[in-house]
Design a protein around this motif. Structure first.
Motif, short mmCIF file in Angstrom:
data_model
loop_
_atom_site.label_atom_id
_atom_site.label_comp_id
_atom_site.label_asym_id
_atom_site.label_seq_id
_atom_site.Cartn_x
_atom_site.Cartn_y
_atom_site.Cartn_z
N THR A 128 3.30 -3.61 -6.01
CA THR A 128 4.02 -3.94 -4.77
C THR A 128 5.46 -4.34 -5.10
O THR A 128 6.42 -3.91 -4.43
CB THR A 128 3.31 -5.08 -4.03
N SER A 150 -0.55 -6.42 -7.25
CA SER A 150 0.69 -6.99 -6.68
C SER A 150 1.91 -6.57 -7.49
O SER A 150 3.03 -6.49 -6.95
CB SER A 150 0.58 -8.52 -6.65
N ARG A 160 -0.73 -2.04 0.29
CA ARG A 160 -0.08 -2.93 -0.67
C ARG A 160 0.80 -2.18 -1.66
O ARG A 160 1.86 -2.66 -2.06
CB ARG A 160 -1.15 -3.74 -1.42
N THR A 161 0.37 -1.01 -2.10
CA THR A 161 1.07 -0.32 -3.19
C THR A 161 1.64 1.03 -2.78
O THR A 161 2.28 1.70 -3.59
CB THR A 161 0.10 -0.10 -4.37
N ARG A 175 -6.37 -0.76 2.19
CA ARG A 175 -5.67 -1.97 1.80
C ARG A 175 -4.82 -1.76 0.54
O ARG A 175 -3.72 -2.33 0.41
CB ARG A 175 -6.68 -3.09 1.58
#
Length: 528
Positions: free
Chosen positions: A412, A409, A306-307, A302
């Protein structure tokens, strides 16, 4: 109420508690003696405390009835057509007042009131001539056995031929070994022996009685035919009756005999190492390592989704999430449970779980009598049957830290900015390539350079390189953090399993140990 009466009341109260506590564990045969002694003692104390009840017990041919008549001073059976042999109890009563209800309780119908007193110091007295305890008639043996548990004083009558009979000692005398204070031994028909033989046989009989557990027992040689030893036996009976405490001493001896049958109680708690070992087996059986590994893998996946580098991270979305593969979710339902579709425990997992529970149960049963240790065995079987579901629920309640924090985030956003930067460079080149030639003179500087590098090229290389480096960096961080996630998941599952085992395994078995401790404490109260 005297101090002795108060003490006896406390002991009987403790016996009542012990009987109630043992009801769910002891068999009918085991609980019956407790109930019987409690009922008999309570009833005997309610009835005449003035009368001392003395029972004459003997084997067939011992001359017991003849000895009884000699002690009474009259052949009471001669006037009774029902007693050609001793087939029913016969009572000789001195000072009749108050004896009726007591004899009703003893179920003695044949009653003969004697004039005057047995002796000057004996007080109210009842002598019982009882059926032979080795009679071929089962009803006669039952009467003798019942009254042996009810009379205040026991007189064991034997003769030179049967005094060493193993059956008499094992089946009749030894069960009443705790009643030495209210027991007399009589060697009847001693006129058949010389004086030297009489002393030897009486000594041997006394030794056998002591071996049966009757300490400080007194043996009186008698002869109903010649009257030898009858005055001594009357004096011995009167001496016991004169103290007016034979009833209390008999009940006290009954309570002592019951209390001796139960060992001291072990501590209700078990060593912490036993619980730790149990939880280790259950965690291993529940797949703590594999669940922790799946959670760490889910976290890494995950985080990379996301990154990671946007040009390649989309591929990860095509792979099944490790936790979803196990049917686990991180969100709790309205009952506070993480619903799961974990596969049923394999045979090896069940074996590990069962071994852990049975080892713990074996430790819990140590030091307990069979009735309580058997109950632990029964409860263990019930625990083992539901254990797979309990482990599944424990895994379902475990909080799984597989979701990266929102702080990631920011990475991201940076990845998207890096990709956007590279796309700007590409678009710049495309714009320059497809502009109409007529506009070229007006756009001499459409692709500026820096230190000889075209700016769009720098944007493309910088954007792609930044995204790639950030992706590699977060992958490294994901691996490091994943190790922590693995440890936290394993600890979280172990906590849930420890809580489950405390409720479903430890508590039911510890309750049995505590119940026995309460029972044993009550029996210590019975022992006074």
């Amino acid at each position: 109420m005297s101090r002795a009466d108060t003490s006896l009341s406390k002991r009987l109260s403790a016996l009542g508690r012990a009987a109630d506590l043992g009801e769910q564990y002891l068999s009918e045969a085991e609980i019956a003696p407790l109930r019987r002694v409690l009922a008999d003692a309570s009833e005997r104390r309610r009835l005449s405390a003035e009368h001392t009840v003395v029972g004459f017990f003997g084997a067939t041919g011992s001359g017991k009835t003849s000895l009884f008549n000699a002690v009474v001073g009259e052949d009471l059976g001669a006037s009774s057509p029902r007693r050609p042999t001793t087939s029913s109890p016969l009572a000789a009563i001195w000072n009749e007042a108050g004896s009726e209800e007591l004899l009703d309780w003893l179920q003695v119908a044949d009653r003969r009131v004697r004039p005057g007193e047995f002796t000057r110091k004996s007080g109210p007295l009842i002598l019982l001539d009882l059926p032979d305890f080795d009679s071929v008639e089962a009803s006669n043996r039952e009467i003798a056995t019942r009254l042996a548990g009810q009379v205040d004083v026991l007189v064991w009558v034997t003769d030179p031929e049967k005094y060493a009979d193993a059956v008499i000692h094992e089946q009749f005398i030894r069960p009443h070994a705790g009643h030495a204070a209210v027991t007399l031994g009589v060697l009847n028909k001693s006129d058949r022996l010389s004086e030297t033989e009489q002393r030897t046989v009486a000594g041997n009989f006394a030794d056998l009685l002591r071996a049966d557990g009757l300490s400080n027992i007194k043996v009186v040689p008698t002869s109903a035919r010649t009257g030898a030893g009858i005055p001594e036996l009357r004096d011995a009976i009167a001496s016991v009756a004169a103290k007016n405490n034979a009833q209390q001493r008999r009940i006290s001896a009954d309570l002592d005999a019951l209390a001796r049958n139960w060992a001291a109680a072990p501590s209700p708690e078990l060593p912490r190492s036993a619980k730790k070992q149990l939880d280790a087996h259950l965690a291993d059986a529940a797949g703590a390592q594999s669940l922790a590994g799946a959670t760490a893998a889910a976290y890494r996946k995950r985080l990379q989704q996301r990154t990671g580098w946007l040009l390649t991270s989309w591929v990860l979305r095509m792979r099944t999430d490790p936790l979803r593969r196990l049917g686990l979710t991180e969100k709790r339902d309205e009952l506070g449970v993480h619903r799961s579709s974990l596969p049923e425990l394999e045979a090896s997992g069940k074996a590990k779980a069962n071994r852990g529970v049975r080892d713990y149960a074996r430790t819990a049963a140590e030091g307990l009598p069979p009735a309580w240790s058997n109950e632990i065995g029964l409860r263990t079987e019930g625990i083992v049957d539901t254990l797979p579901d309990d482990l599944d629920r424990a895994a379902g309640r475990t909080r799984l830290p597989a979701e990266p924090s929102r702080a990631w985030s920011l990475m991201t956003v940076v990845q998207w900015l890096a990709l956007l930067t590279a796309l700007v460079g590409v678009a710049w080149f495309l714009l320059a390539a497809f502009l109409p030639g007529a506009l070229t003179p007006f756009l001499d500087d459409i692709i500026p350079d820096i230190e000889g590098w075209p700016l769009p090229t720098l944007l493309i290389i910088g954007g792609l390189l930044l995204g790639l480096v950030l992706g590699l960096a977060t992958a490294v961080f994901g691996s490091v953090i994943g190790s922590g996630v693995r440890r936290r998941t394993r600890r979280a599952l172990q906590r849930e399993i420890a809580q489950m085992s405390a409720e479903r395994v430890e508590q039911p078995l510890i309750d049995v140990r505590r119940d026995y401790r309460s029972f044993a404490e009550a029996m210590r109260g019975v022992a006074g």
